[in-house]
Design a protein around this motif. Structure first.
Motif, PDB file in Angstrom:
ATOM      1  N   MET A   1       0.777  -1.238   0.086  1.00 52.12           N
ATOM      2  CA  MET A   1       0.110  -0.014  -0.035  1.00 52.12           C
ATOM      3  C   MET A   1       0.823   1.324  -0.127  1.00 52.12           C
ATOM      4  N   LEU A   2       1.825   1.257   0.996  1.00 52.24           N
ATOM      5  CA  LEU A   2       2.782   2.494   0.807  1.00 52.24           C
ATOM      6  C   LEU A   2       3.706   2.679  -0.300  1.00 52.24           C
ATOM      7  N   GLU A   3       3.658   1.611  -0.876  1.00 52.93           N
ATOM      8  CA  GLU A   3       4.622   1.839  -2.169  1.00 52.93           C
ATOM      9  C   GLU A   3       3.836   2.443  -3.253  1.00 52.93           C
ATOM     10  N   HIS A   4       2.385   2.841  -3.116  1.00 49.09           N
ATOM     11  CA  HIS A   4       1.744   3.695  -3.987  1.00 49.09           C
ATOM     12  C   HIS A   4       1.673   5.230  -3.757  1.00 49.09           C
ATOM     13  N   PHE A   5       2.393   5.509  -2.771  1.00 48.90           N
ATOM     14  CA  PHE A   5       2.670   6.978  -2.480  1.00 48.90           C
ATOM     15  C   PHE A   5       3.695   7.297  -3.078  1.00 48.90           C
ATOM     16  N   ASP A   6       3.660   8.682  -3.776  1.00 49.14           N
ATOM     17  CA  ASP A   6       4.503   9.112  -4.748  1.00 49.14           C
ATOM     18  C   ASP A   6       5.303  10.217  -4.146  1.00 49.14           C
ATOM     19  N   LYS A   7       6.601  10.000  -4.181  1.00 50.30           N
ATOM     20  CA  LYS A   7       7.741  10.646  -3.367  1.00 50.30           C
ATOM     21  C   LYS A   7       7.830  12.006  -3.592  1.00 50.30           C
ATOM     22  N   ALA A   8       7.142  12.281  -4.866  1.00 51.30           N
ATOM     23  CA  ALA A   8       7.238  13.957  -5.573  1.00 51.30           C
ATOM     24  C   ALA A   8       6.250  14.645  -4.581  1.00 51.30           C
ATOM     25  N   PHE A   9       5.534  13.912  -3.996  1.00 48.91           N
ATOM     26  CA  PHE A   9       4.416  14.703  -3.128  1.00 48.91           C
ATOM     27  C   PHE A   9       4.645  14.523  -1.652  1.00 48.91           C
ATOM     28  N   GLU A  10       5.791  13.989  -1.271  1.00 51.58           N
ATOM     29  CA  GLU A  10       5.928  13.686   0.291  1.00 51.58           C
ATOM     30  C   GLU A  10       6.119  15.313   0.917  1.00 51.58           C
ATOM     31  N   ASN A  11       6.718  16.376  -0.104  1.00 51.78           N
ATOM     32  CA  ASN A  11       6.809  17.640   0.556  1.00 51.78           C
ATOM     33  C   ASN A  11       5.547  18.324   0.668  1.00 51.78           C
ATOM     34  N   ARG A  12       5.361  19.185   1.658  1.00 49.06           N
ATOM     35  CA  ARG A  12       4.191  19.820   1.681  1.00 49.06           C
ATOM     36  C   ARG A  12       3.907  20.837   0.580  1.00 49.06           C
ATOM     37  N   ILE A  17       1.186  22.660  -4.307  1.00 49.19           N
ATOM     38  CA  ILE A  17       1.312  23.122  -5.973  1.00 49.19           C
ATOM     39  C   ILE A  17       0.603  22.338  -6.668  1.00 49.19           C
ATOM     40  N   MET A  18       0.555  21.039  -6.430  1.00 43.29           N
ATOM     41  CA  MET A  18      -0.091  20.112  -7.276  1.00 43.29           C
ATOM     42  C   MET A  18      -1.798  20.126  -7.039  1.00 43.29           C
ATOM     43  N   ALA A  19      -2.098  20.463  -5.606  1.00 39.58           N
ATOM     44  CA  ALA A  19      -3.699  20.692  -5.366  1.00 39.58           C
ATOM     45  C   ALA A  19      -4.092  22.013  -6.093  1.00 39.58           C
ATOM     46  N   VAL A  20      -3.199  23.065  -6.312  1.00 40.91           N
ATOM     47  CA  VAL A  20      -3.602  24.382  -6.766  1.00 40.91           C
ATOM     48  C   VAL A  20      -3.873  24.199  -8.220  1.00 40.91           C
ATOM     49  N   LEU A  21      -2.608  23.292  -8.790  1.00 36.78           N
ATOM     50  CA  LEU A  21      -2.914  23.185 -10.428  1.00 36.78           C
ATOM     51  C   LEU A  21      -3.741  22.132 -10.677  1.00 36.78           C
ATOM     52  N   ALA A  22      -4.139  21.447  -9.873  1.00 38.26           N
ATOM     53  CA  ALA A  22      -5.297  20.447 -10.098  1.00 38.26           C
ATOM     54  C   ALA A  22      -6.505  21.121 -10.158  1.00 38.26           C
ATOM     55  N   ALA A  23      -6.717  22.023  -9.518  1.00 33.59           N
ATOM     56  CA  ALA A  23      -7.975  22.884  -9.255  1.00 33.59           C
ATOM     57  C   ALA A  23      -7.841  23.821 -10.354  1.00 33.59           C
ATOM     58  N   ASN A  24      -6.860  24.378 -10.773  1.00 34.69           N
ATOM     59  CA  ASN A  24      -6.879  25.762 -11.741  1.00 34.69           C
ATOM     60  C   ASN A  24      -6.243  25.168 -13.339  1.00 34.69           C
ATOM     61  N   LYS A  78      -1.432  15.134 -13.255  1.00 34.50           N
ATOM     62  CA  LYS A  78      -2.947  14.766 -12.698  1.00 34.50           C
ATOM     63  C   LYS A  78      -2.898  13.357 -12.694  1.00 34.50           C
ATOM     64  N   ARG A  79      -2.511  12.613 -13.291  1.00 32.73           N
ATOM     65  CA  ARG A  79      -2.752  11.124 -12.870  1.00 32.73           C
ATOM     66  C   ARG A  79      -2.056  10.634 -11.761  1.00 32.73           C
ATOM     67  N   ALA A  80      -0.759  11.207 -11.602  1.00 27.01           N
ATOM     68  CA  ALA A  80       0.001  10.841 -10.384  1.00 27.01           C
ATOM     69  C   ALA A  80      -0.352  11.336  -9.115  1.00 27.01           C
ATOM     70  N   PHE A  81      -1.047  12.484  -9.309  1.00 25.62           N
ATOM     71  CA  PHE A  81      -1.537  13.116  -7.974  1.00 25.62           C
ATOM     72  C   PHE A  81      -2.935  12.503  -7.608  1.00 25.62           C
ATOM     73  N   ALA A  82      -3.593  12.401  -8.690  1.00 25.27           N
ATOM     74  CA  ALA A  82      -4.997  11.421  -8.372  1.00 25.27           C
ATOM     75  C   ALA A  82      -4.627   9.956  -7.661  1.00 25.27           C
ATOM     76  N   LYS A  83      -3.810   9.347  -8.147  1.00 21.40           N
ATOM     77  CA  LYS A  83      -3.296   7.942  -7.569  1.00 21.40           C
ATOM     78  C   LYS A  83      -2.847   8.237  -5.957  1.00 21.40           C
ATOM     79  N   HIS A  84      -1.996   9.471  -6.058  1.00 17.84           N
ATOM     80  CA  HIS A  84      -1.436   9.428  -4.708  1.00 17.84           C
ATOM     81  C   HIS A  84      -2.823   9.692  -3.576  1.00 17.84           C
ATOM     82  N   LEU A  85      -3.709  10.822  -4.007  1.00 18.83           N
ATOM     83  CA  LEU A  85      -4.802  10.988  -3.191  1.00 18.83           C
ATOM     84  C   LEU A  85      -5.733   9.922  -2.743  1.00 18.83           C
TER      85      LEU A  85
END
Length: 97
Positions: A1-12, A17-24, A78-85
């Protein structure tokens, strides 16, 4: 399960940034800096990290004589962010048992 976390999003900041760009559709550097309350250098390094893994695209344009740099999430990002969420949501659901 934890292997599906994307290291690119480990930093707040990168997660934000990805949340803002996903919404805009697009967001410019100064607006991102103000929204996230980070320094130029801090934001630039996180944007560079996301650009390096092709999660964002950089757009440079001129507004009058000034350059305006804006960013947008790539399809890959967008795909990577959605998978991370989704992985986060699944982790939370597992804790409710």
């Amino acid at each position: 399960m934890l292997e599906h976390f994307d290291k690119a999003f480990e930093n707040r900041v990168r997660l934000q940034i990805m949340a803002v760009l996903a919404a805009n559709e697009r967001y410019d550097f100064n607006a991102l800096k103000e929204l996230l309350e980070v320094t130029d250098g801090n934001l630039a390094s996180h944007l560079k990290a996301l650009e390096k893994v092709a999660y964002i695209r950089v757009n440079k344009a001129f507004v009058g004589r000034k350059t305006n740099t804006s960013y947008e999430a790539s399809e890959k990002g967008k795909r990577a962010f959605a998978k991370h969420l989704e992985t986060l949501e699944n982790l939370i659901k597992q804790q409710k048992k």
